[in-house]
Design an enzyme around this catalytic site. Structure first.
Site: not given
Length: 602
Positions: A484, A500, A597, A99
């Site tokens: 998501e 705006h 995550k 990892n």
């Protein structure tokens, strides 16, 4: 952001490796694989897809008392069978899971190819087993070979390796999380505790440079120079059931419904007789602070915005900086600057980097995190835990609520301590109503009509979320959750900013969720009505008598409460809307595409 696991001990390792990988899929689910050592070679099984695909591809359960496993979030190379971990050397004698990111892998790969090594993948990881093989041929000692291999690597890594003919797992950590689990008859390694929580709650959080060698009956822990080191054994107080789905269809839904208990845990013992009671930070702790910098990413950034508004209103100089922009966006830092890092995992790479830079410039650092023993908790001067329990769904829900409450309490302590600052005049009421927050969330969960509303507006072109004051960070978080997990276009704005520019996108196919907190709602109402005049339907999110209720198509109601907590109740309703919309669209809610995550790479 991948997940790695290892196990060695008595009995077959395969079932444990596979279940551990399933518990880590929130860290990546592009591909998965295991390697098992059974005395007759290292057997590797891997494929693209999720752990369930790996399990279904096995025509039999590989046997062996030790092994390693990996679930991948792609960084180098697409999610293919060839790029799935574990990776091996040319002979298949050394298998590695990793990892992190190896920044100099191109250079290393070219050197190894010149020496005759053949590669089969596009990944940076594959250089590692080849390096170990190269140095084993020179030293005839695997541990030495592992040390020499990692000495050549530039970047971040948590690595676990097994070698044909050896009853040992070799692991090293630098910049990526790695936890050692101590079982009765077996040892575990994993990127995160949930991987082995069913088997043990006794853990050692490894530190950068640590090298661990696991054997069936023992483990050895040394530093980068080979000197034996001792790390404290800690007991994780998470219930294994907290890391499972239980009766719910998705982790996210379970974690939304878990908020009454997680919030109760966050609050417990922190308000005493109408006073802030933070055991870690007694009165006067922050008397020398004159500036606070919040650094965070994603959902944690929205929680930081929530806290910063409370702190700024109490008269404390406050900045909120996206952690990835800290180096270029931060102002002056000195010994009177408090750098507050907000991160659920405590392993977010950008946030860790920002904290280190703040400390290097002389600032005092404080981590607000969920994970005891995480890197940021260890490296910061102080830590304040949100105590939300394990969160598996990639889209953060209960951790946002607990972060916001924890930060609200921290800001009140700061307001009491920082010279020339002052707590709000209604602090007593604010703290008194905090005790009702878990019950109020329960009321929403029992009475919401979010599913019906999600169904009514399904298929809209865009979804906009607006709010003023503390409603603004909630609008940002509501939009983030929606995009998501639904993959639909959603944006959050400070209410006054709608006209705006974003108003150009508003049509009758653009529902507007207007968050009402009971404070600064006038601007929200004005801008909601402007959008409505262009055809947009308005959904008020607030108490039954919120100021927009009389013009809105419908209201997602929240119980009456103090304005500081109203936004968090509104957020629960928005979480449910996002969840049900995604469910109706049949999205993979717990595993949204391209996301993981814990973002442990910059």
């Amino acid at each position: 952001m991948c997940g790695i696991v290892a196990r060695i001990g008595r009995g077959n390792a395969t079932e444990t490796l596979l279940s551990s990988l399933e518990s880590l899929e929130y860290r990546g689910y592009d591909s998965a694989g295991i390697a098992v050592q059974n005395g007759s070679g290292v057997k590797v099984h891997k494929c693209s897809g999720e752990v369930s695909d790996l399990k279904s591809s096995l025509d039999h359960e590989p046997h062996g008392n030790m092994g390693i496993g990996h679930t991948r979030w792609s960084t180098h190379g697409p999610p293919t069978d060839e790029n799935a971990h574990p990776h091996t050397d040319s002979a298949g004698d050394v298998a590695v899971v990793h990892n992190g990111v190896i920044e100099n892998y191109d250079e290393l790969k070219a050197e190894l190819q010149e020496n005759g090594h053949e590669f089969e993948s596009d990944t940076d990881t594959e250089v590692i087993p080849h390096l170990i093989d190269e140095y084993r041929s020179e030293t005839d000692d695997t541990e030495t070979a592992v040390r020499r291999a990692v000495d050549t690597l530039e970047g971040s890594y948590a690595i676990a390796a097994i070698v044909d003919g050896e009853e040992a797992v070799y692991a090293v950590r630098k910049g990526s999380p790695l936890v050692l689990g101590l079982g009765a008859d077996e040892w575990y390694l994993a990127s995160d505790v949930p991987a082995f929580l069913d088997h043990t709650d006794e853990v050692i959080y490894l530190e950068d440079g640590d090298v661990v060698v696991l054997e069936p009956d023992s483990y050895r822990l040394t530093d980068a120079e080979g000197t034996p080191v001792e790390r404290s054994v800690e007991t994780v107080d998470w219930d294994p059931e907290d890391a499972g789905k239980g009766e719910y269809d998705h982790y996210m839904l379970k974690e939304i419904h878990n908020q009454p208990s997680s919030l109760a845990n966050t609050i417990d013992g922190r308000v005493d007789d109408g006073e802030i009671s933070l055991e870690e930070f007694p009165p006067g702790t922050f008397a020398d602070v004159d500036t606070v910098q919040f650094v965070a990413c994603g959902t944690s950034y929205h929680a930081a915005l929530y806290g910063s508004q409370l702190l700024r209103s109490a008269g404390v100089r406050t900045d909120v900086i996206r952690a990835s922009e800290y180096e270029t966006a931060t102002g002056p830092v000195d010994e009177n600057t408090l750098v507050v890092a907000v991160t659920q995992s405590g392993e977010t790479a950008d946030t860790l980097d920002a904290v280190r830079k703040g400390a290097d410039r002389g600032g005092r650092t404080l981590a607000v995190t969920n994970v005891v023993g995480s890197t940021i908790a260890r490296e910061s001067d102080d830590a304040l835990y949100i105590r939300a329990g394990p969160e598996v769904g990639v889209a953060a829900t209960k951790t946002f609520s607990s972060q916001a409450v924890t930060l609200a309490l921290l800001t009140q302590r700061l307001a009491e301590d920082v010279p020339e600052a002052s707590p709000p005049g209604d602090q007593a009421e604010m703290l008194e109503t905090l005790a009702d927050l878990p019950a109020h969330v329960e009321t929403i969960l029992e009475s919401t009509h979010a599913e019906e509303l999600a169904r009514e507006y399904l298929g809209s072109e865009s979804y906009f979320f607006i709010g003023s004051g503390l409603g603004h960070p909630v609008s940002l978080e509501g939009a983030l959750k929606f995009k998501e997990i639904t993959y639909e276009h959603a944006e959050g704005f400070a209410a006054g900013q709608l006209k705006h520019g974003p108003l150009a996108l508003v049509t009758e196919e653009s529902p507007i969720f207007a968050i009402c907190t009971g404070n600064a709602d006038g601007k929200t109402k004005t801008n909601a009505i402007e959008a409505q005049s262009r055809g947009a339907p308005i959904i008020a999110v607030g108490s039954a008598d919120n100021p927009i209720a009389d013009v809105a198509e419908t209201t997602l109601e929240i119980p009456d409460t103090h304005p500081v907590w109203a936004g968090l109740l509104a957020n629960v309703q928005l979480q449910l809307v996002s969840y049900h919309a995604a469910d109706l669209l049949e999205r993979p809610i717990d595993k949204p595409r391209n996301l993981a995550k814990s973002v442990t790479v910059e």
